[in-house]
Scaffold this motif. Structure first.
Motif, PDB file in Angstrom:
ATOM      1  N   VAL A   1      71.884 -37.788 -56.139  1.00  0.00           N
ATOM      2  CA  VAL A   1      71.459 -37.235 -57.436  1.00  0.00           C
ATOM      3  C   VAL A   1      72.217 -37.912 -58.569  1.00  0.00           C
ATOM      4  O   VAL A   1      71.632 -38.258 -59.606  1.00  0.00           O
ATOM      5  CB  VAL A   1      71.683 -35.707 -57.474  1.00  0.00           C
ATOM      6  N   CYS A   2      73.527 -38.127 -58.388  1.00  0.00           N
ATOM      7  CA  CYS A   2      74.330 -38.783 -59.425  1.00  0.00           C
ATOM      8  C   CYS A   2      73.834 -40.201 -59.686  1.00  0.00           C
ATOM      9  O   CYS A   2      73.698 -40.628 -60.844  1.00  0.00           O
ATOM     10  CB  CYS A   2      75.798 -38.815 -59.010  1.00  0.00           C
ATOM     11  N   ILE A   3      73.538 -40.948 -58.614  1.00  0.00           N
ATOM     12  CA  ILE A   3      73.048 -42.317 -58.776  1.00  0.00           C
ATOM     13  C   ILE A   3      71.655 -42.315 -59.404  1.00  0.00           C
ATOM     14  O   ILE A   3      71.345 -43.131 -60.283  1.00  0.00           O
ATOM     15  CB  ILE A   3      73.029 -43.040 -57.415  1.00  0.00           C
ATOM     16  N   GLY A   4      70.815 -41.373 -58.982  1.00  0.00           N
ATOM     17  CA  GLY A   4      69.491 -41.249 -59.582  1.00  0.00           C
ATOM     18  C   GLY A   4      69.570 -40.946 -61.066  1.00  0.00           C
ATOM     19  O   GLY A   4      68.812 -41.503 -61.878  1.00  0.00           O
ATOM     20  N   MET A   5      70.515 -40.090 -61.450  1.00  0.00           N
ATOM     21  CA  MET A   5      70.708 -39.757 -62.865  1.00  0.00           C
ATOM     22  C   MET A   5      71.148 -40.972 -63.673  1.00  0.00           C
ATOM     23  O   MET A   5      70.770 -41.131 -64.833  1.00  0.00           O
ATOM     24  CB  MET A   5      71.738 -38.631 -62.998  1.00  0.00           C
ATOM     25  N   LEU A   6      71.946 -41.848 -63.036  1.00  0.00           N
ATOM     26  CA  LEU A   6      72.370 -43.073 -63.722  1.00  0.00           C
ATOM     27  C   LEU A   6      71.166 -43.949 -64.063  1.00  0.00           C
ATOM     28  O   LEU A   6      71.079 -44.502 -65.162  1.00  0.00           O
ATOM     29  CB  LEU A   6      73.349 -43.857 -62.835  1.00  0.00           C
ATOM     30  N   PHE A   7      70.235 -44.067 -63.114  1.00  0.00           N
ATOM     31  CA  PHE A   7      69.024 -44.855 -63.368  1.00  0.00           C
ATOM     32  C   PHE A   7      68.174 -44.211 -64.467  1.00  0.00           C
ATOM     33  O   PHE A   7      67.597 -44.906 -65.303  1.00  0.00           O
ATOM     34  CB  PHE A   7      68.208 -44.998 -62.083  1.00  0.00           C
ATOM     35  N   ILE A   8      68.098 -42.888 -64.454  1.00  0.00           N
ATOM     36  CA  ILE A   8      67.313 -42.190 -65.482  1.00  0.00           C
ATOM     37  C   ILE A   8      67.938 -42.397 -66.857  1.00  0.00           C
ATOM     38  O   ILE A   8      67.243 -42.705 -67.837  1.00  0.00           O
ATOM     39  CB  ILE A   8      67.216 -40.686 -65.148  1.00  0.00           C
ATOM     40  N   LEU A   9      69.254 -42.244 -66.942  1.00  0.00           N
ATOM     41  CA  LEU A   9      69.956 -42.458 -68.212  1.00  0.00           C
ATOM     42  C   LEU A   9      69.786 -43.893 -68.684  1.00  0.00           C
ATOM     43  O   LEU A   9      69.611 -44.154 -69.880  1.00  0.00           O
ATOM     44  CB  LEU A   9      71.445 -42.134 -68.049  1.00  0.00           C
TER      45      LEU A   9
END
Length: 233
Positions: free
Chosen positions: A199-207
């Motif tokens: 989830v943290c890595i996915g959030m980085l891509f979203i940001l």
């Protein structure tokens, strides 16, 4: 973002213990010759890295096509969402929609070939086992491939997947040496960490895709990733 690939691979390997662990435990390595055993294990990992690099090349090219279509920001956001979705959606639901069905025959042949290689003890067989292992269906590998697409470049796509593969090596090697120590309860406990990291890595891509003007995390310009080639106006 490339560093996230290694971290994701490191954490994903906790899941690999359950999925690919049995393959690593059954590797036809020399149990009586430590030096030879290390070489054999490295050959197995080299095969897996070759498979991941090949997949990274294909998906990196796909990402480059989307980049040239002007979809770089949307692509990063979608990649992040899909990475999160894969680890949060229960496996029972994903099983109903087996994305591997279109290539089921190919996967069956891969599994059959994999079984035949275990009967051999050559260096070539160990590399081949790793290669075939790398092409077996895995939800977390799929998640990493979304990251490779978001790299928007075939070279960076390869690098992303190789770094992901390198992250899996420490734990997968431990399986070979300490298979009796890594029990099912332990695998279940450490496996609970995977969704949080994904989830943290996915959030980085979203940001990254949102372009919020945050240095290194969410740059405001359209050049979201380091490019391998120059673009002249």
């Amino acid at each position: 973002m490339l560093l996230s690939a290694f971290i994701f691979g490191l954490v994903s390997s906790l899941h690999c213990i359950g999925m690919c662990g049995p393959i690593a435990m059954m590797l036809p390595v020399d149990r009586n010759n430590p030096a030879k055993k290390v070489i054999q294990i490295l050959l197995y990992h080299s095969g897996r890295l070759t498979a991941y690099a090949s997949l990274g090349l294909v998906f990196g090219i796909l990402g480059k096509g989307l980049y040239l279509a002007g979809l770089q920001q949307q692509m990063s956001i979608i990649a992040g969402i899909l990475m999160i979705a894969i680890v949060l959606i229960p496996e029972k639901i994903l099983a109903r929609y087996n994305f591997s069905k279109p290539v089921y025959r190919i996967i069956s042949k891969v599994k059959s070939s994999l079984g035949q290689q275990f009967k051999k003890k050559s260096y070539k067989a160990l590399f081949t086992i790793g290669l075939l292992n790398g092409f077996l269906p895995c939800g977390l590998v799929y998640a990493a491939l979304f990251g490779a697409i978001a790299m928007q470049n075939e070279t960076l796509g390869v690098v992303y997947m190789v770094l992901y593969g390198l992250g899996t090596i420490p734990m997968m090697s431990m399986v070979v040496y300490f298979s009796n120590w890594i029990s099912l309860p332990i695998r279940n406990k450490i496996g609970k960490v995977i969704p949080y990291v994904a989830v943290c890595i996915g959030m980085l891509f979203i940001l990254r895709g949102l372009g919020l003007g945050i240095p290194y995390i969410s740059p405001g310009n359209m050049s979201l990733f380091v490019r391998g080639e120059a673009h002249c106006g």
